[in-house]
Every structure is written in structure tokens, then in C-alpha cells.
Design a protein around this motif. Structure first.
Motif, PDB file in Angstrom:
ATOM      1  N   LEU A  63     -73.362 -29.797-137.266  1.00  0.00           N
ATOM      2  CA  LEU A  63     -74.139 -29.418-136.080  1.00  0.00           C
ATOM      3  C   LEU A  63     -73.274 -29.537-134.830  1.00  0.00           C
ATOM      4  N   ASP A  64     -72.486 -30.592-134.744  1.00  0.00           N
ATOM      5  CA  ASP A  64     -71.603 -30.775-133.592  1.00  0.00           C
ATOM      6  C   ASP A  64     -70.537 -29.687-133.548  1.00  0.00           C
ATOM      7  N   ALA A  65     -70.006 -29.312-134.699  1.00  0.00           N
ATOM      8  CA  ALA A  65     -68.992 -28.258-134.742  1.00  0.00           C
ATOM      9  C   ALA A  65     -69.573 -26.937-134.257  1.00  0.00           C
ATOM     10  N   VAL A  66     -70.784 -26.609-134.694  1.00  0.00           N
ATOM     11  CA  VAL A  66     -71.436 -25.370-134.240  1.00  0.00           C
ATOM     12  C   VAL A  66     -71.674 -25.418-132.735  1.00  0.00           C
ATOM     13  N   GLU A  67     -72.082 -26.567-132.235  1.00  0.00           N
ATOM     14  CA  GLU A  67     -72.291 -26.695-130.793  1.00  0.00           C
ATOM     15  C   GLU A  67     -70.998 -26.442-130.029  1.00  0.00           C
ATOM     16  N   GLU A  68     -69.894 -26.962-130.517  1.00  0.00           N
ATOM     17  CA  GLU A  68     -68.600 -26.735-129.864  1.00  0.00           C
ATOM     18  C   GLU A  68     -68.268 -25.248-129.818  1.00  0.00           C
ATOM     19  N   ILE A  69     -68.547 -24.538-130.904  1.00  0.00           N
ATOM     20  CA  ILE A  69     -68.253 -23.104-130.947  1.00  0.00           C
ATOM     21  C   ILE A  69     -69.047 -22.361-129.885  1.00  0.00           C
ATOM     22  N   TYR A  70     -70.314 -22.703-129.744  1.00  0.00           N
ATOM     23  CA  TYR A  70     -71.176 -21.946-128.841  1.00  0.00           C
ATOM     24  C   TYR A  70     -71.088 -22.382-127.384  1.00  0.00           C
ATOM     25  N   THR A  71     -70.625 -23.587-127.132  1.00  0.00           N
ATOM     26  CA  THR A  71     -70.500 -24.020-125.737  1.00  0.00           C
ATOM     27  C   THR A  71     -69.180 -23.594-125.125  1.00  0.00           C
ATOM     28  N   GLY A  72     -68.277 -23.085-125.963  1.00  0.00           N
ATOM     29  CA  GLY A  72     -67.058 -22.487-125.430  1.00  0.00           C
ATOM     30  C   GLY A  72     -65.944 -23.458-125.117  1.00  0.00           C
ATOM     31  N   GLY A  73     -66.113 -24.718-125.452  1.00  0.00           N
ATOM     32  CA  GLY A  73     -65.059 -25.691-125.206  1.00  0.00           C
ATOM     33  C   GLY A  73     -64.067 -25.750-126.344  1.00  0.00           C
ATOM     34  N   VAL A  75     -62.713 -26.562-129.835  1.00  0.00           N
ATOM     35  CA  VAL A  75     -63.384 -26.655-131.127  1.00  0.00           C
ATOM     36  C   VAL A  75     -62.478 -27.394-132.106  1.00  0.00           C
ATOM     37  N   ARG A  76     -63.061 -28.333-132.843  1.00  0.00           N
ATOM     38  CA  ARG A  76     -62.285 -29.086-133.838  1.00  0.00           C
ATOM     39  C   ARG A  76     -61.625 -28.149-134.850  1.00  0.00           C
ATOM     40  N   ARG A  77     -60.466 -28.546-135.321  1.00  0.00           N
ATOM     41  CA  ARG A  77     -59.739 -27.756-136.299  1.00  0.00           C
ATOM     42  C   ARG A  77     -60.141 -28.189-137.703  1.00  0.00           C
ATOM     43  N   HIS A  78     -60.452 -27.191-138.518  1.00  0.00           N
ATOM     44  CA  HIS A  78     -60.930 -27.448-139.876  1.00  0.00           C
ATOM     45  C   HIS A  78     -60.766 -26.162-140.654  1.00  0.00           C
ATOM     46  N   GLU A  79     -60.547 -26.246-141.959  1.00  0.00           N
ATOM     47  CA  GLU A  79     -60.244 -25.053-142.751  1.00  0.00           C
ATOM     48  C   GLU A  79     -61.372 -24.027-142.746  1.00  0.00           C
ATOM     49  N   VAL A  80     -62.608 -24.447-142.495  1.00  0.00           N
ATOM     50  CA  VAL A  80     -63.719 -23.499-142.407  1.00  0.00           C
ATOM     51  C   VAL A  80     -64.153 -23.279-140.970  1.00  0.00           C
ATOM     52  N   VAL A  81     -64.200 -24.328-140.179  1.00  0.00           N
ATOM     53  CA  VAL A  81     -64.649 -24.199-138.787  1.00  0.00           C
ATOM     54  C   VAL A  81     -63.740 -23.263-138.005  1.00  0.00           C
ATOM     55  N   THR A  82     -62.438 -23.383-138.179  1.00  0.00           N
ATOM     56  CA  THR A  82     -61.496 -22.583-137.382  1.00  0.00           C
ATOM     57  C   THR A  82     -61.701 -21.079-137.579  1.00  0.00           C
ATOM     58  N   PRO A  83     -61.742 -20.548-138.799  1.00  0.00           N
ATOM     59  CA  PRO A  83     -62.019 -19.114-138.934  1.00  0.00           C
ATOM     60  C   PRO A  83     -63.467 -18.752-138.588  1.00  0.00           C
ATOM     61  N   LEU A  84     -64.378 -19.718-138.687  1.00  0.00           N
ATOM     62  CA  LEU A  84     -65.777 -19.443-138.354  1.00  0.00           C
ATOM     63  C   LEU A  84     -65.935 -19.097-136.880  1.00  0.00           C
ATOM     64  N   VAL A  85     -65.100 -19.685-136.041  1.00  0.00           N
ATOM     65  CA  VAL A  85     -65.166 -19.404-134.606  1.00  0.00           C
ATOM     66  C   VAL A  85     -65.034 -17.903-134.351  1.00  0.00           C
ATOM     67  N   GLU A  86     -64.044 -17.298-134.962  1.00  0.00           N
ATOM     68  CA  GLU A  86     -63.793 -15.872-134.752  1.00  0.00           C
ATOM     69  C   GLU A  86     -64.924 -15.018-135.304  1.00  0.00           C
ATOM     70  N   VAL A  87     -65.440 -15.375-136.480  1.00  0.00           N
ATOM     71  CA  VAL A  87     -66.531 -14.599-137.075  1.00  0.00           C
ATOM     72  C   VAL A  87     -67.758 -14.636-136.173  1.00  0.00           C
ATOM     73  N   ILE A  88     -68.089 -15.800-135.660  1.00  0.00           N
ATOM     74  CA  ILE A  88     -69.267 -15.938-134.798  1.00  0.00           C
ATOM     75  C   ILE A  88     -69.097 -15.155-133.511  1.00  0.00           C
ATOM     76  N   ARG A  89     -67.966 -15.318-132.857  1.00  0.00           N
ATOM     77  CA  ARG A  89     -67.780 -14.715-131.536  1.00  0.00           C
ATOM     78  C   ARG A  89     -67.573 -13.204-131.611  1.00  0.00           C
ATOM     79  N   GLU A  90     -66.889 -12.730-132.629  1.00  0.00           N
ATOM     80  CA  GLU A  90     -66.664 -11.292-132.743  1.00  0.00           C
ATOM     81  C   GLU A  90     -67.940 -10.530-133.110  1.00  0.00           C
ATOM     82  N   ASN A  91     -68.852 -11.204-133.778  1.00  0.00           N
ATOM     83  CA  ASN A  91     -70.069 -10.530-134.242  1.00  0.00           C
ATOM     84  C   ASN A  91     -71.326 -10.985-133.502  1.00  0.00           C
ATOM     85  N   ASP A  92     -71.141 -11.850-132.501  1.00  0.00           N
ATOM     86  CA  ASP A  92     -72.255 -12.323-131.672  1.00  0.00           C
ATOM     87  C   ASP A  92     -73.401 -12.857-132.540  1.00  0.00           C
ATOM     88  N   LEU A  93     -73.051 -13.730-133.466  1.00  0.00           N
ATOM     89  CA  LEU A  93     -74.052 -14.268-134.386  1.00  0.00           C
ATOM     90  C   LEU A  93     -74.911 -15.318-133.683  1.00  0.00           C
TER      91      LEU A  93
END
Length: 258
Positions: A63-73, A75-93
Motif C-alpha cells: 500500500l505504501d509503495a502504491v502511494e509513493e507511485i501516485y504521489t509523485g515522490g 519510489v522505492r526500488r524493487h523488482e516489481v515496483v520499479t517497472p510498475l511505476v511506468e505501467v501505471i503512469r503510461e496507462n493512467d491506471l
């Protein structure tokens, strides 16, 4: 921290979704691998420890990782979180689907059954329905299709739940509010109706997004089997051969259907 790492996670931990994702065009396939890896991490979190507090902390971490992605600050580095950032932002999920999916998994931590049918349906909707909506929207589906995608995902998730019930009960988890055969049959009938009705509304979905819908390629046959013989759920009789699964998926893929 790459797409390849996500693909490897999915191939090992969720081989059916891996196979369906492989039917997508490359760009869409990569997005699916990331979202399915995210889902796998969330689904596993309550099961990797017997300590409820630790499991709660694992879900809170996401939940904290998702919050970091959406608040724009940062974001923690992680094998899934890091590529998830791009998927979320490019597709406005939408964030609410991620939050709901994570929070729904809290039920898996504890051994109490769902309180009623509405709670059971909410669990399926927020997990399988939410993942279906996110996956399709990340591969070309419009946000206007979200209600139909959630319903389609509910039907897919219900079928998956039926297949998982023997293992869940062995782990002292009892998801069905009413396990009598008549109630199970009615639940399957409702799920199949939702699946079919939603499928009609999704006929014109973007072609790349059809691979996301193909993740539920077994759902129709599973639900029909349960309607015909509800006892199959408790008897672990819903196992399908790898040959029949792959043949059905290839058939749908060649015709670009779901």
C-alpha cells in the motif's frame, strides 16, 4: 528490476496467466507481466508467514509503495515496483483498484469465513475483478469499459475460487458462505450469467486487450461444470489437463477471441 524478472516470477508462480499473457502483442505482454507479478506478490503476502502482524506489514508495504507511485515522490526500488511505476503512469491506471486489491487480501491472513455473500462477492470483485480491469486498461481498453471488465473478472475469479477451494480448506480457509451443493450451483449460475453478459459488452474491446481477457479462458467451462455437478468443487474434480487447457487457449488466440 526488469520486465524479464517479472515474466520469470509469473512463469514460476502463475503459469496459467503466463500462458495467456504470451498471446498478447509484445508491448501489451510486458504490461501484463508486470501487473501479474504485482498480483502474485500481493496474493502471496498473507501465506509466507504464520504471523498475522507480519502478513499485515507485508500488505502495508505494498500500500505504501502504491502511494509513493501516485504521489509523485521518490519510489522505492524493487523488482516489481520499479517497472510498475511506468505501467501505471503510461496507462493512467486508477489507484483505487490497486488499493482495493491489496486490502481485499487481508481476508487471506485470518481463518474467519466471509461474513455474508456480499463480503464474498466483494472479495472476488476486488481481487480478480480489479486485476482484470487493470490488465485490460493497461493493454488498450478504455476506462469506460471498467464496469464490464470488473464483472467479467468476477466470473473469472469465481471459477478460479471454485478450483482453489479444496486447497484453501486444507489450509483452514473457508471462503464459501454456503457450501451446500444447491447454493454452490446457484453461485456458479450467477457467475456464468455475469461472465456472458459482460462478454457481450466487451465484444469491441481493443484487440491487444483481448489477451487480458483470455486470462479467464477456462472460466466458462469450469462454471458450466459446477452448474452441472456442484459436488465437483468439494471433490477437487475441476482439474483440467494441460493439453486441453493449451488447446483451448491456442484456439482463442488464433481467432483473437476471449
Amino acid at each position: 528490476m526488469t520486465i524479464e524478472a517479472c515474466a520469470e516470477l509469473v512463469q514460476r508462480g502463475d503459469p496459467d496467466r503466463f500462458m495467456s499473457a504470451m498471446t498478447a502483442p509484445i508491448g501489451a505482454r510486458e504490461n501484463l507481466f508486470v501487473l501479474y507479478a504485482f498480483n502474485l506478490e500481493i496474493a502471496r503476502a498473507p501465506w509466507v508467514t504464520k504471523e498475522a502482524m507480519i502478513a499485515e506489514m507485508r500488505l502495508q508495504w505494498w500500500l505504501d509503495a502504491v502511494e509513493e507511485i501516485y504521489t509523485g515522490g521518490e519510489v522505492r526500488r524493487h523488482e516489481v515496483v520499479t517497472p510498475l511505476v511506468e505501467v501505471i503512469r503510461e496507462n493512467d491506471l486508477p489507484r483505487d483498484l490497486f488499493d482495493a486489491l491489496i486490502n481485499a487480501r487481508r481476508w487471506d491472513i485470518y481463518k474467519e469465513p466471509h461474513s455474508d455473500l456480499a463480503a464474498f462477492e466483494a472479495y472476488i470483485r476486488d481481487t480478480a475483478g480489479g486485476l482484470m480491469a487493470l490488465s485490460a486498461m493497461a493493454t488498450g481498453a478504455g476506462a469506460d469499459m471498467r464496469p464490464a471488465l470488473m464483472e467479467y473478472g468476477y466470473g473469472v475469479g469465481l471459477a478460479a475460487m471454485f478450483r482453489a477451494i479444496p486447497a484453501l480448506e486444507n489450509a483452514q480457509r473457508y471462503p464459501l458462505v454456503d457450501g451446500r451443493n444447491t447454493a454452490v450451483g446457484e453461485l456458479a449460475r450467477d457467475g456464468l450469467t455475469r461472465l456472458n453478459d459482460a462478454g457481450i459488452g466487451l465484444r469491441n474491446i481493443a484487440k491487444p486487450a483481448r489477451a487480458a481477457l483470455r486470462s479467464g479462458w477456462m472460466a466458462h467451462s469450469v462454471l458450466r461444470d459446477v452448474i452441472a455437478n456442484p459436488a465437483l468443487v468439494a471433490d477437487d474434480g475441476l482439474v483440467q489437463s494441460e493439453f486441453s487447457k493449451k488447446f483451448r487457449l491456442l484456439h482463442l488466440s488464433f481467432r483473437n477471441r476471449f
